[in-house]
Design an enzyme around this catalytic site. Structure first.
Site, PDB file in Angstrom:
ATOM      1  N   GLY A  12       0.827  -1.217   0.000  1.00  0.00           N
ATOM      2  CA  GLY A  12       0.000   0.000   0.000  1.00  0.00           C
ATOM      3  C   GLY A  12       0.851   1.254   0.000  1.00  0.00           C
ATOM      4  O   GLY A  12       0.555   2.212   0.709  1.00  0.00           O
ATOM      5  N   ALA A  13       1.912   1.250  -0.832  1.00  0.00           N
ATOM      6  CA  ALA A  13       2.918   2.317  -0.735  1.00  0.00           C
ATOM      7  C   ALA A  13       2.793   3.376  -1.826  1.00  0.00           C
ATOM      8  O   ALA A  13       3.665   4.225  -1.952  1.00  0.00           O
ATOM      9  CB  ALA A  13       4.317   1.713  -0.753  1.00  0.00           C
ATOM     10  N   TYR A 156     -12.316  -4.232  11.630  1.00  0.00           N
ATOM     11  CA  TYR A 156     -11.009  -3.556  11.564  1.00  0.00           C
ATOM     12  C   TYR A 156     -10.257  -3.737  12.883  1.00  0.00           C
ATOM     13  O   TYR A 156      -9.085  -4.131  12.900  1.00  0.00           O
ATOM     14  CB  TYR A 156     -11.230  -2.075  11.264  1.00  0.00           C
ATOM     15  CG  TYR A 156      -9.992  -1.205  11.387  1.00  0.00           C
ATOM     16  CD1 TYR A 156      -9.081  -1.120  10.337  1.00  0.00           C
ATOM     17  CD2 TYR A 156      -9.746  -0.467  12.542  1.00  0.00           C
ATOM     18  CE1 TYR A 156      -7.942  -0.325  10.452  1.00  0.00           C
ATOM     19  CE2 TYR A 156      -8.611   0.328  12.659  1.00  0.00           C
ATOM     20  CZ  TYR A 156      -7.715   0.390  11.609  1.00  0.00           C
ATOM     21  OH  TYR A 156      -6.580   1.183  11.725  1.00  0.00           O
ATOM     22  N   LYS A 160      -6.683  -5.703  13.462  1.00  0.00           N
ATOM     23  CA  LYS A 160      -5.468  -5.039  13.968  1.00  0.00           C
ATOM     24  C   LYS A 160      -5.026  -5.658  15.299  1.00  0.00           C
ATOM     25  O   LYS A 160      -3.822  -5.718  15.586  1.00  0.00           O
ATOM     26  CB  LYS A 160      -5.698  -3.532  14.112  1.00  0.00           C
ATOM     27  CG  LYS A 160      -5.900  -2.801  12.783  1.00  0.00           C
ATOM     28  CD  LYS A 160      -4.654  -2.803  11.919  1.00  0.00           C
ATOM     29  CE  LYS A 160      -4.807  -1.889  10.714  1.00  0.00           C
ATOM     30  NZ  LYS A 160      -3.603  -1.864   9.851  1.00  0.00           N
ATOM     31  N   ILE A 188      -3.576  10.511  12.004  1.00  0.00           N
ATOM     32  CA  ILE A 188      -2.483  10.949  11.118  1.00  0.00           C
ATOM     33  C   ILE A 188      -3.059  11.576   9.851  1.00  0.00           C
ATOM     34  O   ILE A 188      -2.780  12.725   9.532  1.00  0.00           O
ATOM     35  CB  ILE A 188      -1.562   9.765  10.748  1.00  0.00           C
ATOM     36  CG1 ILE A 188      -1.008   9.096  12.023  1.00  0.00           C
ATOM     37  CG2 ILE A 188      -0.426  10.242   9.827  1.00  0.00           C
ATOM     38  CD1 ILE A 188      -0.080   9.937  12.857  1.00  0.00           C
TER      39      ILE A 188
HETATM   40  N1  LIG Z   1      -4.313   7.206   8.473  1.00  0.00           N
HETATM   41  C1  LIG Z   1      -4.288   7.164   9.789  1.00  0.00           C
HETATM   42  O1  LIG Z   1      -4.445   8.199  10.458  1.00  0.00           O
HETATM   43  C2  LIG Z   1      -4.085   5.840  10.503  1.00  0.00           C
HETATM   44  C3  LIG Z   1      -4.476   5.704  11.837  1.00  0.00           C
HETATM   45  C4  LIG Z   1      -4.304   4.475  12.469  1.00  0.00           C
HETATM   46  C5  LIG Z   1      -3.729   3.413  11.791  1.00  0.00           C
HETATM   47  N2  LIG Z   1      -3.341   3.583  10.482  1.00  0.00           N
HETATM   48  C6  LIG Z   1      -2.750   2.430   9.778  1.00  0.00           C
HETATM   49  O2  LIG Z   1      -1.572   2.851   9.095  1.00  0.00           O
HETATM   50  C7  LIG Z   1      -1.498   2.198   7.817  1.00  0.00           C
HETATM   51  C8  LIG Z   1      -1.397   3.231   6.703  1.00  0.00           C
HETATM   52  O3  LIG Z   1      -2.528   4.096   6.781  1.00  0.00           O
HETATM   53  P1  LIG Z   1      -3.129   4.841   5.502  1.00  0.00           P
HETATM   54  O4  LIG Z   1      -4.249   5.673   6.004  1.00  0.00           O
HETATM   55  O5  LIG Z   1      -2.042   5.467   4.713  1.00  0.00           O
HETATM   56  O6  LIG Z   1      -3.696   3.564   4.685  1.00  0.00           O
HETATM   57  P2  LIG Z   1      -4.925   3.480   3.687  1.00  0.00           P
HETATM   58  O7  LIG Z   1      -4.952   4.722   2.864  1.00  0.00           O
HETATM   59  O8  LIG Z   1      -6.162   3.137   4.433  1.00  0.00           O
HETATM   60  O9  LIG Z   1      -4.544   2.202   2.817  1.00  0.00           O
HETATM   61  C9  LIG Z   1      -3.299   2.127   2.155  1.00  0.00           C
HETATM   62  C10 LIG Z   1      -3.445   1.331   0.892  1.00  0.00           C
HETATM   63  O10 LIG Z   1      -3.872  -0.013   1.149  1.00  0.00           O
HETATM   64  C11 LIG Z   1      -4.113  -0.547  -0.128  1.00  0.00           C
HETATM   65  N3  LIG Z   1      -5.099  -1.640  -0.151  1.00  0.00           N
HETATM   66  C12 LIG Z   1      -6.314  -1.700   0.433  1.00  0.00           C
HETATM   67  N4  LIG Z   1      -6.940  -2.846   0.064  1.00  0.00           N
HETATM   68  C13 LIG Z   1      -6.090  -3.511  -0.771  1.00  0.00           C
HETATM   69  C14 LIG Z   1      -6.156  -4.737  -1.502  1.00  0.00           C
HETATM   70  N5  LIG Z   1      -7.237  -5.537  -1.461  1.00  0.00           N
HETATM   71  N6  LIG Z   1      -5.092  -5.103  -2.246  1.00  0.00           N
HETATM   72  C15 LIG Z   1      -4.003  -4.305  -2.323  1.00  0.00           C
HETATM   73  N7  LIG Z   1      -3.873  -3.139  -1.670  1.00  0.00           N
HETATM   74  C16 LIG Z   1      -4.908  -2.744  -0.912  1.00  0.00           C
HETATM   75  C17 LIG Z   1      -4.642   0.602  -1.013  1.00  0.00           C
HETATM   76  O11 LIG Z   1      -3.769   0.654  -2.153  1.00  0.00           O
HETATM   77  P3  LIG Z   1      -4.265   1.216  -3.591  1.00  0.00           P
HETATM   78  O12 LIG Z   1      -4.607   2.660  -3.370  1.00  0.00           O
HETATM   79  O13 LIG Z   1      -3.089   1.000  -4.482  1.00  0.00           O
HETATM   80  O14 LIG Z   1      -5.467   0.381  -3.994  1.00  0.00           O
HETATM   81  C18 LIG Z   1      -4.476   1.820  -0.100  1.00  0.00           C
HETATM   82  O15 LIG Z   1      -4.042   2.956  -0.792  1.00  0.00           O
HETATM   83  C19 LIG Z   1      -2.732   1.304   7.710  1.00  0.00           C
HETATM   84  O16 LIG Z   1      -2.392  -0.013   8.079  1.00  0.00           O
HETATM   85  C20 LIG Z   1      -3.697   1.905   8.712  1.00  0.00           C
HETATM   86  O17 LIG Z   1      -4.615   0.961   9.249  1.00  0.00           O
HETATM   87  C21 LIG Z   1      -3.518   4.765   9.821  1.00  0.00           C
END
Ligand SMILES: NC(=O)c1ccc[n+]([C@@H]2O[C@H](COP(=O)([O-])OP(=O)(O)OC[C@H]3O[C@@H](n4cnc5c(N)ncnc54)[C@H](OP(=O)(O)O)[C@@H]3O)[C@@H](O)[C@H]2O)c1
Length: 243
Positions: A12-13, A156, A160, A188
């Site tokens: 997911g990078a 979710y 986790k 975040i």
């Molecule tokens: N954002 C926050 O504030 C926050 C808070 C708490 C925890 N986290 C954790 O930190 C991590 C990063 O957060 P984030 O908000 O940047 O993540 P995100 O935007 O929710 O997800 C990152 C990527 O995961 C990929 N993904 C989802 N389903 C998929 C599938 N079936 N196959 C392949 N790829 C898939 C997507 O890639 P594509 O776009 O390429 O499809 C998406 O862009 C996550 O694990 C999240 O749970 C984030």
């Protein structure tokens, strides 16, 4: 671990936190495999930016809902491109606000497959790829709410919580060659369907009175990767929200 010349694969990078971690590791001297699901253009753009920094990068797409096959495809692609892999970061995730009564079997399966089963099989393929005498790191992106009861985001939270347990168990099973740690972010980035006001409201209840940024996660990531005596740790990066 000195990151110069190391190879990292990040799920997911293409966008958001995963993309920031990829650029940070490249700036520290690592070559990067960008995994993505549907964000092809963004993945190619992130690779281009890494190449501009002077490091190697390539992108691989795999649907993590099909977790076991995806894990094999991703690790095989890294080995074929770079000949080795040193760091696995499980960041891809789904995050849907489902309760017991409004969730379906599909919701359960997609959260458990993408958020937990994919890191499980990726860790398995990664551990098999680490050769004798090599050191490795696995970093799992969890959530401080993983082990808190709460109403909403039920599949979710469960996924986790499982990922925290996987982190701790693998830290034992894979020591001493591979360190396994987790980062538990707080507020975040807003979910894709929300705007900045989502974080502003959350910030009122955060002791440090602000939301975090991807840079805060990247600092935690560098700390864990550069620490040779930390494993099985869940590093909470929340501004104190979990308190
Ligand atoms: N954002 C926050 O504030 C926050 C808070 C708490 C925890 N986290 C954790 O930190 C991590 C990063 O957060 P984030 O908000 O940047 O993540 P995100 O935007 O929710 O997800 C990152 C990527 O995961 C990929 N993904 C989802 N389903 C998929 C599938 N079936 N196959 C392949 N790829 C898939 C997507 O890639 P594509 O776009 O390429 O499809 C998406 O862009 C996550 O694990 C999240 O749970 C984030």
């Amino acid at each position: 671990m000195d990151l110069k010349g190391k190879v990292a694969v990040i799920t997911g990078a293409a966008v958001r936190i995963g993309r920031s971690m990829a650029l940070t590791l490249a700036e520290s001297g690592a070559d990067i495999c960008i995994h993505y699901g549907s964000s092809k253009q963004e993945a190619e753009q992130t690779c281009h930016e890494i190449q501009c920094i002077g490091r190697n990068a390539f992108a691989v797409s795999a649907d993590l809902a099909n977790s076991k096959n995806a894990a094999t495809e991703i690790i095989d692609a890294v080995i074929s491109e770079f000949g080795k892999v040193d760091i696995l970061i499980n960041s891809a995730s789904v995050f849907e606000n489902k309760t017991l009564l409004n969730s379906s079997e599909h919701d359960w399966d997609s959260h458990l497959n993408i958020n937990l089963k994919a890191p499980y099989f990726l860790s398995q393929q990664f551990a098999k790829a680490i050769h004798s005498g090599q050191r490795g790191h696995i970093i799992n992106l969890v959530d401080w709410r993983a082990r808190r009861a709460g109403v909403g985001h039920l599949p979710y939270r469960i996924s986790k919580a499982g990922l925290v347990t996987l982190t701790e168990c693998l830290a034992l099973e894979l020591a001493p060659e591979i360190q396994v740690n987790a980062i538990a972010p707080g507020a975040i980035l807003p979910p894709p369907d929300q705007d900045a006001s989502y974080l502003e409201k959350r910030a009122e209840h955060i002791p440090l009175k602000r939301a975090g940024s991807p840079d805060d996660i990247c600092h935690a990531l560098l700390y864990l990767l550069e620490s040779d005596f930390v494993t099985g740790e869940v590093l909470t990066v929340t501004g104190g929200e979990q308190l």
